[in-house]
Each structure stands twice: as structure tokens, then as C-alpha cells.
Design an enzyme around this catalytic site. Structure first.
Site, mmCIF file in Angstrom:
data_model
loop_
_atom_site.group_PDB
_atom_site.id
_atom_site.type_symbol
_atom_site.label_atom_id
_atom_site.label_comp_id
_atom_site.label_asym_id
_atom_site.label_seq_id
_atom_site.Cartn_x
_atom_site.Cartn_y
_atom_site.Cartn_z
ATOM 1 N N GLU A 28 -13.451 -41.244 5.473
ATOM 2 C CA GLU A 28 -12.615 -41.038 4.272
ATOM 3 C C GLU A 28 -11.242 -40.651 4.779
ATOM 4 O OE1 GLU A 28 -13.352 -41.608 1.271
ATOM 5 O OE2 GLU A 28 -15.529 -41.513 1.125
ATOM 6 N N CYS A 71 -5.568 -36.408 -0.661
ATOM 7 C CA CYS A 71 -5.524 -37.772 -0.128
ATOM 8 C C CYS A 71 -5.237 -38.796 -1.217
ATOM 9 C CB CYS A 71 -6.839 -38.085 0.554
ATOM 10 S SG CYS A 71 -8.247 -37.685 -0.480
ATOM 11 N N GLY A 94 -10.384 -37.144 7.013
ATOM 12 C CA GLY A 94 -9.164 -36.683 7.668
ATOM 13 C C GLY A 94 -8.155 -37.812 7.714
ATOM 14 N N SER A 95 -7.242 -37.710 8.652
ATOM 15 C CA SER A 95 -6.156 -38.695 8.720
ATOM 16 C C SER A 95 -6.659 -40.040 9.249
ATOM 17 C CB SER A 95 -5.060 -38.167 9.635
ATOM 18 O OG SER A 95 -5.598 -37.951 10.921
ATOM 19 N N THR A 96 -5.948 -41.082 8.893
ATOM 20 C CA THR A 96 -6.312 -42.420 9.370
ATOM 21 C C THR A 96 -6.181 -42.473 10.891
ATOM 22 O OG1 THR A 96 -5.757 -43.445 7.276
ATOM 23 C CG2 THR A 96 -5.649 -44.868 9.212
ATOM 24 N N GLU A 97 -5.191 -41.762 11.420
ATOM 25 C CA GLU A 97 -4.982 -41.760 12.871
ATOM 26 C C GLU A 97 -6.217 -41.211 13.609
ATOM 27 O OE1 GLU A 97 -1.659 -39.359 13.864
ATOM 28 O OE2 GLU A 97 -1.882 -39.734 16.017
ATOM 29 N N LYS A 133 -18.141 -29.546 11.347
ATOM 30 C CA LYS A 133 -16.986 -29.038 12.116
ATOM 31 C C LYS A 133 -15.806 -29.014 11.153
ATOM 32 C CE LYS A 133 -13.534 -29.799 14.158
ATOM 33 N NZ LYS A 133 -12.318 -29.014 13.827
ATOM 34 N N GLY A 156 -9.162 -40.866 12.294
ATOM 35 C CA GLY A 156 -10.274 -41.740 11.901
ATOM 36 C C GLY A 156 -10.445 -42.913 12.866
ATOM 37 N N GLU A 209 2.004 -41.556 4.840
ATOM 38 C CA GLU A 209 1.438 -40.437 4.087
ATOM 39 C C GLU A 209 2.174 -39.156 4.476
ATOM 40 O OE1 GLU A 209 -2.508 -38.972 5.087
ATOM 41 O OE2 GLU A 209 -3.014 -39.008 2.963
HETATM 42 P P1 NAD Z 1 -6.988 -34.509 10.708
HETATM 43 O O1 NAD Z 1 -7.336 -35.949 10.865
HETATM 44 O O2 NAD Z 1 -5.884 -33.970 11.522
HETATM 45 O O3 NAD Z 1 -8.259 -33.582 11.003
HETATM 46 C C1 NAD Z 1 -9.471 -33.742 10.290
HETATM 47 C C2 NAD Z 1 -10.598 -33.103 11.085
HETATM 48 O O4 NAD Z 1 -10.768 -33.829 12.308
HETATM 49 C C3 NAD Z 1 -10.353 -31.657 11.491
HETATM 50 O O5 NAD Z 1 -11.575 -30.943 11.405
HETATM 51 C C4 NAD Z 1 -9.910 -31.767 12.920
HETATM 52 O O6 NAD Z 1 -10.162 -30.600 13.688
HETATM 53 C C5 NAD Z 1 -10.773 -32.927 13.405
HETATM 54 N N1 NAD Z 1 -10.259 -33.656 14.568
HETATM 55 C C6 NAD Z 1 -8.978 -33.777 14.981
HETATM 56 N N2 NAD Z 1 -8.910 -34.540 16.095
HETATM 57 C C7 NAD Z 1 -10.175 -34.919 16.372
HETATM 58 C C8 NAD Z 1 -10.749 -35.737 17.384
HETATM 59 N N3 NAD Z 1 -10.010 -36.309 18.321
HETATM 60 N N4 NAD Z 1 -12.085 -35.932 17.371
HETATM 61 C C9 NAD Z 1 -12.859 -35.378 16.406
HETATM 62 N N5 NAD Z 1 -12.364 -34.590 15.432
HETATM 63 C C10 NAD Z 1 -11.034 -34.369 15.407
HETATM 64 O O7 NAD Z 1 -6.733 -34.331 9.127
HETATM 65 P P2 NAD Z 1 -6.198 -33.041 8.376
HETATM 66 O O8 NAD Z 1 -4.770 -32.873 8.759
HETATM 67 O O9 NAD Z 1 -7.155 -31.925 8.557
HETATM 68 O O10 NAD Z 1 -6.312 -33.485 6.834
HETATM 69 C C11 NAD Z 1 -5.355 -34.252 6.207
HETATM 70 C C12 NAD Z 1 -5.758 -35.715 6.195
HETATM 71 O O11 NAD Z 1 -7.038 -35.854 5.607
HETATM 72 C C13 NAD Z 1 -4.826 -36.581 5.360
HETATM 73 O O12 NAD Z 1 -4.571 -37.772 6.054
HETATM 74 C C14 NAD Z 1 -5.641 -36.869 4.097
HETATM 75 O O13 NAD Z 1 -5.292 -38.043 3.437
HETATM 76 C C15 NAD Z 1 -7.013 -36.927 4.654
HETATM 77 N N6 NAD Z 1 -7.993 -36.684 3.583
HETATM 78 C C16 NAD Z 1 -8.737 -37.735 3.120
HETATM 79 C C17 NAD Z 1 -9.649 -37.546 2.076
HETATM 80 C C18 NAD Z 1 -10.485 -38.683 1.530
HETATM 81 O O14 NAD Z 1 -11.482 -38.411 0.871
HETATM 82 N N7 NAD Z 1 -10.142 -39.933 1.790
HETATM 83 C C19 NAD Z 1 -9.796 -36.276 1.511
HETATM 84 C C20 NAD Z 1 -9.009 -35.231 2.015
HETATM 85 C C21 NAD Z 1 -8.121 -35.440 3.055
#
Ligand code: NAD
Length: 510
Positions: free
Chosen positions: A259, A293, A237-240, A185, A242, A394
């Protein structure tokens, strides 16, 4: 004259075929460099999630994909690497028009890393200990014991918008290497390159092994994480988000890799070579407009060198000009969206409010020919203290916080004073000092006199709230594997099985 541009609609990719969403709906994907409509993608529903998961389930349960010998699997992985290289131009184009990553980076670095990742996994899989024999113990009796490493099953991969294609491969390559099936996804800003990637990969694997569903995270992402037929969730994605993924996955006790975000500290020691430190630190924070990230967003600078370092950082940062990411000369592209631009600008405002000094950038910027794009100047703050919002949260944009220190131990303490622990770095000519600092820093990767140097044969992941688990490296194969212990008794005589007497008295024995 009006020029008619055909806007492509990308369906879902399920069971080796393009499929419209069950509800027939689509959503728009915009080019962050000019705000134009780049494409449309199918807006999946829970019904589509079910269909994709069932396809992945059947491919896992009903085909011999999971039993493929490692040598043959390596050939599949090598073929995928070749497929990516052959389609590099289209993949890079789709990535750039949706993520805003410069073609200069995507077409070279990202594509090469993806190709190398599949080739690296092909190598690893041939020596992976799928079956390990344990020594036969003298007590309680002779036996053959094995540890078998088996695929987990159906994996869900949820990916972010910043480097969608590369990050998807960090999950796809080890998952396929171990014989799992996968449903991806991608983020709604950037589904295009992942869909194309799945189509390429599908030529080399049975239908249903790789599937992509697109749509809102809160609906299709959640449905995927909750799904009882999904065995593992790999989220970037974001810690929130996550945190909520972890909670949702607990309903069915899913194996989970996370991650997450970062606020990575970068420490300059007094003996560092400033000719390398200055471009290195800016490379660490401004690559992809700071939307990485692992960006080195907190720069710890010794009092003694503070003014010289700041002067040189600002002079060099001012030479970085945002531009059209499709132009091969552009080194800095846009940020992903208007919303992200506003978030970054509000962080810049909060830095000013909290008393930091803005010494470079701080504004949105217009790029000729890219009207409607979302560009922000490389921005540097001095007089930042580690407790300020811009030093703790962040930002995910091109904003560097310079923090002074008088003593290295103080710098290390501030570096570690963060909820995150993804990456960290130290710059020095003294390798012993470098290792001492590296040991004390709480992060999953440490760069000494460098930044962003991830390797396909080394693990990547976070300490603290930057995540759980590791991607890339041999360790990522473990993350897509479950262990089975198999015991075979070599004691055919009942009377020699003394351990049965724990339950049966002598008189009970038949
Ligand atoms: P995000 O957390 O907003 O979204 C990430 C993914 O999760 C998207 O596909 C989104 O559609 C999905 N998503 C959102 N809400 C969801 C839910 N309730 N249930 C399931 N899936 C859901 O992150 P973003 O804004 O796309 O990316 C930026 C973030 O990603 C930053 O915090 C960055 O640090 C992090 N990131 C981490 C790494 C790493 O390897 N540690 C790498 C790249 C980005």
C-alpha cells in the site's frame, strides 16, 4: 521549579511478553507537537527479529491457532474489538503524542474504525468459503474435488507513521481472521500505540500469534522482509521503500501486499454544488495536515468557476488554525518531524520557483504552548500545471495544487497522468456524468461528492505505483490466504483409469 516527568521505555513485544532488545539499546520517540521526548522504545537487532519470527513460527506450526473453527475465531475478533474500545483512551493518547494526529480524530474516527474492523472481520469469517466443493466431472472419471483456503503462515507487517494504529489493524485483523500469526514493525516515529495494541490483542490469542519489533526500517525492516521463516509481507509506506521491499521479498518469493503513495486528483465539474465542494475539497487535502496517502492534492477546476472557487477555498482555508493535537478543539495538528516540515517547505519553494502562485499559507507557524512543534499553514497554489514537481510528487503535507481545465476529458487525462493511482474524486450534481468520469479515472477508490470515505467492508488499495493488493473488505481475507486444490479419485478400478494410458501402453498394465 523543574518538573520531573517519568519517561516510559517500551520494550519489544515477543511471544506474549515484554522483552528488552538483545543489544539493550533504545531510541527516543518525540512528540511532534512540541518536540519533547514522549517515550523511548527498544532498538531491535537482527537477533530480535529472529526471536520474534521464531515465536510467530512456533505459534503457527505448533499450536492449534490456525485450526480454530470460524465461530470461535469470530468470538476472538469480537473480544479484540471490545478490548480496543475498553482501552480507547490510552491508545488514542499514545497515538496522538507520537503521530501528532488530533485527539479529536483519533479518539473518535480511528478508534471506531478499528473496533468496527475487527467486528466486520468476525462477521466475514463466519461465511468465508474455507472449503468449496467442485462439481464431479464426467471425464476423466468421478472424483471429489475441493478448494481449501488456508492461512499463509507467518506474516510481517511494516507500517508507516501517519496513522500507525489504524493501518496496523488493516493487517492484523484479516491476518488473525484467517489463522495466521504476525510480526509487526511500526515506523520509528510512532511505535507506542502499536505496542499497546499488541498487548491488548495478546490477551485473546496464544503467545506468539502477535509480536512487535521496533527499530530502524533499514535494519529490522529489511531483516524481517528477508527472513526465510516469514511467508508474507504486508507493507504500507512510500513507493520508494515499497520498491525495495518488493526486491527484497523476491529472494524468498514471498507473498507481498504493498500500500504505497498517492497524488490523488479531485475534479470539480461545472454543475457541482460549491457549498459542498469547498469544504469537501479542503477536507480531502488538509485532514491530518495532508499526511494521508489518499489526500486529494491535485484539484482540477473548470476555467469558468476558477476564480470563485479559489476565492472561497482560500477564505475557508484561512480559518483552519493548527493547534495542540491533544486539545479536543484542535482540527489541524503538526506534521510528524522537523525533517518532514523541511521537506514540505522545500516543495513549497519549488512550487514558487516553477511559477505557481501561492495564494494561501506557505509558512511554518508557531503555536502558543507548543514551542518546538512542527506546524505548517494550510497552503494553496494556483497556476499549477500538471507537470510541475508539486503536481507530480507526493508532498505528504498540507499543500493543495489548483489546476485549471477547459474540458472534462482534458481534466481526466491530466488526472491520470501520474505514476500513482490510489484515490480520485469527482464533484457534480449529475450522477451519470459522475459515473462516466469515475470509470475513466485510474484509481483504486473513487469518491463522488465526498472524500476519505473508506469502509471496512470495501477494498482499499492502489492502481499503478500506488501498490499491489487490497486491504479491508472480504478481499483482504483472500490476501492472507493460500489456495489448496484437493482431488479424491472415486474410480477404484484400474482398468477404468483411461488417463493412465497416457503413460502406460496396454501391455504395460499390471
Ligand atoms: P516509509 O516508506 O519511509 O516507511 C514505512 C515503513 O517502512 C516504516 O516502518 C519504516 O521504518 C520501514 N522501512 C523503511 N525502510 C525500510 C527498508 N529498507 N526495509 C524495510 N522496511 C523499511 O513511509 P513513511 O514515511 O513512514 O509513511 C509515509 C508514506 O506512506 C507515504 O508515501 C504515504 O503515501 C504512504 N502511505 C500509504 C498508505 C496506503 O494505504 N496506500 C497509507 C498510509 C501511508
Amino acid at each position: 521549579m523543574t518538573v520531573q516527568v517519568d519517561i516510559q521505555t517500551f520494550p519489544l513485544f515477543i511471544n506474549g511478553k515484554w522483552e528488552p532488545a538483545a543489544g539493550g539499546q533504545t531510541f527516543d520517540v518525540f512528540n511532534p507537537a512540541n518536540g519533547d521526548l514522549a517515550a523511548r522504545a527498544a532498538k531491535a537487532t537482527a537477533q530480535d527479529v529472529d526471536k520474534a519470527v521464531q515465536a510467530a513460527r512456533d505459534a503457527f506450526d505448533k499450536t492449534d491457532w490456525k485450526e480454530m473453527p470460524p465461530k470461535d475465531r469470530a468470538k476472538v475478533l469480537n473480544a479484540i474489538a471490545h478490548g480496543i474500545a475498553t482501552n480507547a483512551q490510552e491508545l488514542a493518547f499514545l497515538e496522538t503524542i507520537s503521530s501528532g494526529g488530533t485527539i479529536r480524530r483519533v479518539a473518535s474516527s480511528d478508534i471506531l474504525q478499528m473496533v468496527d474492523l475487527f467486528n466486520t472481520m468476525a462477521k466475514f469469517v463466519q461465511t468465508y468459503p474455507f472449503s468449496e466443493t467442485l462439481p464431479s466431472p464426467p471425464f476423466p472419471g468421478p472424483a471429489h474435488n475441493f478448494i481449501w483456503r488456508e492461512p499463509i503462515g507467518v506474516c510481517a507487517a511494516i507500517t508507516p507513521w501517519n496513522m500507525p494504529m489504524l493501518i496496523a489493524t488493516w493487517k492484523i485483523a484479516p491476518a488473525l481472521a484467517m489463522g495466521n500469526t504476525i510480526v509487526i514493525k511500526p515506523a520509528s516515529y510512532t511505535p507506542l500505540s502499536t505496542l499497546k495494541l499488541a498487548e491488548i490483542i495478546s490477551q485473546f490469542v496464544p503467545p506468539g500469534v502477535i509480536n512487535v519489533i521496533t527499530g530502524p526500517g533499514a535494519e529490522v525492516g529489511e531483516a524481517l522482509v528477508r527472513h526465510p521463516k516469514v511467508d508474507k509481507v504486508a507493507f504500507t509506506g512510500s513507493t520508494e521503500v515499497g520498491r525495495s521491499i518488493m526486491a527484497l521479498a523476491s529472494g524468498t518469493i514471498k507473498n507481498t501486499t504493498l500500500e504505497l503513495g498517492g497524488k490523488s486528483p479531485n475534479i470539480i465539474l461545472e454543475d457541482a454544488d460549491l457549498d459542498i465542494v469547498i469544504p469537501g475539497s479542503l477536507f480531502g487535502v488538509f485532514l491530518h495536515s495532508g499526511q494521508l496517502c489518499e489526500s486529494g492534492t491535485r484539484l482540477f477546476v473548470p476555467d469558468k468557476l476558477h476564480d470563485e472557487i479559489v476565492e472561497r477555498l482560500v477564505a475557508l482555508a484561512k480559518t483552519l488554525k493548527p493547534g495542540n493535537p491533544l486539545d479536543p478543539d484542535t482540527t489541524i495538528g503538526p506534521v510528524i518531524s522537523k525533517r518532514q516540515k523541511e521537506t514540505i517547505l522545500s516543495y513549497i519553494e519549488s512550487g514558487k520557483q516553477e511559477g505557481a502562485t501561492l495564494v494561501c499559507g506557505g509558512n511554518e507557524v508557531a503555536v502558543p504552548g507548543c514551542e518546538g512543534g512542527h506546524f505548517i499553514e494550510p497552503t494553496i497554489f494556483t497556476d499549477v500545471t500538471n507537470d510541475m514537481k508539486i503536481a507530480q510528487e507526493e508532498i505528504f503535507g498540507p499543500v493543495l495544487s489548483v489546476i485549471r481545465y477547459s474540458d472534462v476529458e482534458e481534466a481526466i487525462a491530466m488526472a491520470n497522468d501520474s505514476i500513482y493511482g490510489l484515490a480520485a474524486g469527482v464533484w457534480t450534481r449529475d450522477v451519470n456524468k459522475a459515473y462516466d468520469v469515475a470509470r475513466k479515472l485510474q484509481a483504486g477508490v473513487i469518491w463522488i461528492n465526498d472524500w476519505h470515505m473508506l469502509r471496512n467492508d470495501a477494498p482499499f488499495g492502489g492502481y499503478k505505483q500506488s501498490g499491489i493488493g487490497r486491504e479491508m473488505g472480504k478481499h483482504s481475507l483472500d490476501a492472507y490466504t493460500q489456495l489448496k486444490h484437493v482431488h479424491t479419485s472415486m474410480v477404484p478400478e484400474l482398468h477404468k483409469r483411461s488417463w493412465y494410458q497416457i503413460l502406460f501402453s496396454n501391455s504395460d498394465k499390471s
